[in-house]
Design a protein around this motif. Structure first.
Motif, PDB file in Angstrom:
ATOM      1  N   ILE A   1     -56.453 -21.852 -41.243  1.00  0.00           N
ATOM      2  CA  ILE A   1     -56.088 -23.145 -41.787  1.00  0.00           C
ATOM      3  C   ILE A   1     -57.331 -23.987 -42.079  1.00  0.00           C
ATOM      4  O   ILE A   1     -58.183 -24.187 -41.210  1.00  0.00           O
ATOM      5  CB  ILE A   1     -55.164 -23.914 -40.823  1.00  0.00           C
ATOM      6  CG1 ILE A   1     -53.873 -23.133 -40.576  1.00  0.00           C
ATOM      7  CG2 ILE A   1     -54.855 -25.312 -41.373  1.00  0.00           C
ATOM      8  CD1 ILE A   1     -53.023 -22.937 -41.802  1.00  0.00           C
TER       9      ILE A   1
ATOM     10  N   LYS B   1     -58.358 -27.821 -43.599  1.00  0.00           N
ATOM     11  CA  LYS B   1     -57.806 -29.134 -43.914  1.00  0.00           C
ATOM     12  C   LYS B   1     -58.934 -30.096 -44.228  1.00  0.00           C
ATOM     13  O   LYS B   1     -59.818 -30.328 -43.404  1.00  0.00           O
ATOM     14  CB  LYS B   1     -56.966 -29.670 -42.740  1.00  0.00           C
ATOM     15  CG  LYS B   1     -56.408 -31.076 -42.974  1.00  0.00           C
ATOM     16  CD  LYS B   1     -55.448 -31.138 -44.150  1.00  0.00           C
ATOM     17  CE  LYS B   1     -54.882 -32.544 -44.344  1.00  0.00           C
ATOM     18  NZ  LYS B   1     -53.997 -32.621 -45.526  1.00  0.00           N
TER      19      LYS B   1
ATOM     20  N   TYR C   1     -59.980 -34.017 -45.487  1.00  0.00           N
ATOM     21  CA  TYR C   1     -59.634 -35.417 -45.718  1.00  0.00           C
ATOM     22  C   TYR C   1     -60.779 -35.986 -46.563  1.00  0.00           C
ATOM     23  O   TYR C   1     -61.794 -36.416 -46.025  1.00  0.00           O
ATOM     24  CB  TYR C   1     -59.505 -36.185 -44.411  1.00  0.00           C
ATOM     25  CG  TYR C   1     -58.359 -35.733 -43.547  1.00  0.00           C
ATOM     26  CD1 TYR C   1     -57.057 -36.164 -43.796  1.00  0.00           C
ATOM     27  CD2 TYR C   1     -58.574 -34.892 -42.457  1.00  0.00           C
ATOM     28  CE1 TYR C   1     -55.996 -35.760 -42.992  1.00  0.00           C
ATOM     29  CE2 TYR C   1     -57.523 -34.474 -41.648  1.00  0.00           C
ATOM     30  CZ  TYR C   1     -56.247 -34.918 -41.926  1.00  0.00           C
ATOM     31  OH  TYR C   1     -55.206 -34.511 -41.117  1.00  0.00           O
TER      32      TYR C   1
ATOM     33  N   THR D   1     -54.969 -32.252 -35.720  1.00  0.00           N
ATOM     34  CA  THR D   1     -54.782 -31.898 -37.126  1.00  0.00           C
ATOM     35  C   THR D   1     -54.085 -30.554 -37.262  1.00  0.00           C
ATOM     36  O   THR D   1     -53.173 -30.386 -38.088  1.00  0.00           O
ATOM     37  CB  THR D   1     -56.138 -31.861 -37.850  1.00  0.00           C
ATOM     38  OG1 THR D   1     -56.781 -33.134 -37.723  1.00  0.00           O
ATOM     39  CG2 THR D   1     -55.963 -31.521 -39.321  1.00  0.00           C
TER      40      THR D   1
ATOM     41  N   CYS E   1     -50.395 -29.809 -38.949  1.00  0.00           N
ATOM     42  CA  CYS E   1     -50.182 -28.830 -40.012  1.00  0.00           C
ATOM     43  C   CYS E   1     -49.070 -27.843 -39.645  1.00  0.00           C
ATOM     44  O   CYS E   1     -48.284 -27.432 -40.503  1.00  0.00           O
ATOM     45  CB  CYS E   1     -51.474 -28.061 -40.303  1.00  0.00           C
ATOM     46  SG  CYS E   1     -52.750 -29.029 -41.167  1.00  0.00           S
TER      47      CYS E   1
ATOM     48  N   GLU F   1     -48.646 -32.815 -41.627  1.00  0.00           N
ATOM     49  CA  GLU F   1     -49.740 -32.751 -42.594  1.00  0.00           C
ATOM     50  C   GLU F   1     -49.621 -31.430 -43.351  1.00  0.00           C
ATOM     51  O   GLU F   1     -49.077 -30.450 -42.828  1.00  0.00           O
ATOM     52  CB  GLU F   1     -51.102 -32.809 -41.896  1.00  0.00           C
ATOM     53  CG  GLU F   1     -51.385 -34.096 -41.144  1.00  0.00           C
ATOM     54  CD  GLU F   1     -51.947 -35.187 -42.035  1.00  0.00           C
ATOM     55  OE1 GLU F   1     -52.023 -34.954 -43.265  1.00  0.00           O
ATOM     56  OE2 GLU F   1     -52.290 -36.245 -41.513  1.00  0.00           O
ATOM     57  N   GLN F   2     -50.164 -31.407 -44.558  1.00  0.00           N
ATOM     58  CA  GLN F   2     -50.158 -30.180 -45.344  1.00  0.00           C
ATOM     59  C   GLN F   2     -51.569 -29.607 -45.379  1.00  0.00           C
ATOM     60  O   GLN F   2     -52.512 -30.322 -45.722  1.00  0.00           O
ATOM     61  CB  GLN F   2     -49.664 -30.440 -46.768  1.00  0.00           C
ATOM     62  CG  GLN F   2     -48.271 -31.041 -46.835  1.00  0.00           C
ATOM     63  CD  GLN F   2     -47.245 -30.198 -46.099  1.00  0.00           C
ATOM     64  OE1 GLN F   2     -47.219 -28.980 -46.239  1.00  0.00           O
ATOM     65  NE2 GLN F   2     -46.386 -30.845 -45.303  1.00  0.00           N
ATOM     66  N   PRO F   3     -51.745 -28.339 -44.999  1.00  0.00           N
ATOM     67  CA  PRO F   3     -53.087 -27.760 -45.016  1.00  0.00           C
ATOM     68  C   PRO F   3     -53.635 -27.643 -46.429  1.00  0.00           C
ATOM     69  O   PRO F   3     -52.875 -27.466 -47.388  1.00  0.00           O
ATOM     70  CB  PRO F   3     -52.889 -26.381 -44.377  1.00  0.00           C
ATOM     71  CG  PRO F   3     -51.445 -26.065 -44.571  1.00  0.00           C
ATOM     72  CD  PRO F   3     -50.724 -27.376 -44.549  1.00  0.00           C
ATOM     73  N   THR F   4     -54.955 -27.750 -46.531  1.00  0.00           N
ATOM     74  CA  THR F   4     -55.606 -27.541 -47.823  1.00  0.00           C
ATOM     75  C   THR F   4     -55.485 -26.083 -48.231  1.00  0.00           C
ATOM     76  O   THR F   4     -55.267 -25.765 -49.409  1.00  0.00           O
ATOM     77  CB  THR F   4     -57.088 -27.964 -47.729  1.00  0.00           C
ATOM     78  OG1 THR F   4     -57.159 -29.327 -47.298  1.00  0.00           O
ATOM     79  CG2 THR F   4     -57.776 -27.823 -49.079  1.00  0.00           C
TER      80      THR F   4
END
Length: 255
Positions: A12, A14, A16, A47, A51, A56-59
């Motif tokens: 994963i 993520k 910001y 974080t 996810c 939250e949505q992972p990158t």
């Protein structure tokens, strides 16, 4: 320990903005075990959990539930498959009694026209609450007072029970014993063990290393946004955990 991985995060990432909170973090939770997720502040624990539960949505990266790739748009969606979270701030309604808190957001309505008019079936909720608290070994000084008047340990136990009662697969617990005394802490840890013994995967996020070793079956360590170590709790020492968190020790067997 069971071998059935219920929930898994794979590589994963993520972002910001320009900040990279997770740099290929992985994690797995297995049915019928307590797995601790530890790391210093800023390691990426919160974080990663967000996810995994859809907050939250992972990158990039994958979330797998019961062996299949999934995408949770929200914690509500994760709850529909049996994933619950106990947050550090408890999120209880202090003015409501324990039964009302247990059914918060899932209130039972009375049958017939009364239910259609919005009247709650408080007797049925109380009966179910008493049964569930007894199943989890939770003893409250009263079922008839606002939860805000109960001790910290009892409030925490109700918050834990609320997630546990509705979790059929995984329950995340973020610092569930923070600010509790020794006796209250042990009560909450006993609830965690009971949940594990029912076959649910319990994910414990904690800074209390002795507690982690006391209640966990397995420990996964994050550092700087990546998983850097995994231990069987029975084989680990306090020095092992601290060393992995600080980077002095590497014990990764499946990054």
């Amino acid at each position: 320990m069971a071998d059935d991985v219920v929930l898994e995060a794979v590589n994963i990432v993520k972002h910001y903005g320009s900040v990279e909170a997770l740099r290929g973090a992985s994690f797995s939770a297995t049915a019928g075990e307590v797995v601790a997720l530890i790391g210093d502040n800023g390691a990426g624990k919160s974080t990663l959990v967000k996810c995994m539960v859809g907050a939250e949505q992972p990158t990039s990266g994958l979330i797998r539930f019961e062996g299949r790739d999934v995408h949770f748009d929200s914690p509500t969606e994760a709850r529909t498959v049996g994933i619950e979270t106990v947050y550090q701030d408890l999120a209880v309604a202090p003015e409501l009694d324990p039964a009302a808190n247990l059914f918060l957001g899932r209130e039972l309505r009375r049958p017939g026209i009364l239910g259609m008019l919005g009247m709650l079936d408080k007797a049925r909720m109380r009966q179910r609450a008493v049964k569930e608290f007894d199943r989890l070994g939770i003893t409250l000084q009263s079922m008839d007072v606002p939860i805000g008047s109960l001790s910290g340990g009892q409030r925490q136990s109700v918050a834990v029970a609320r997630s546990v009662v509705w979790a059929s697969k995984v329950v995340f617990m973020d610092e569930p014993t923070a600010a509790l005394g020794v006796v209250q802490r042990e009560r909450v840890l006993d609830v965690i063990r009971r949940v594990r013994d029912e076959g649910i995967a319990v994910v414990l996020i904690s800074h209390n290393m002795p507690e982690v070793l006391a209640v966990s079956d397995r420990v996964e360590v994050l550092r700087l946004g990546r998983r850097v170590a995994r231990f069987r709790a029975a084989d680990a020492t306090l020095e092992d955990l601290v060393g992995a968190m600080t980077g002095a020790l590497t014990h990764e067997d499946a990054a």
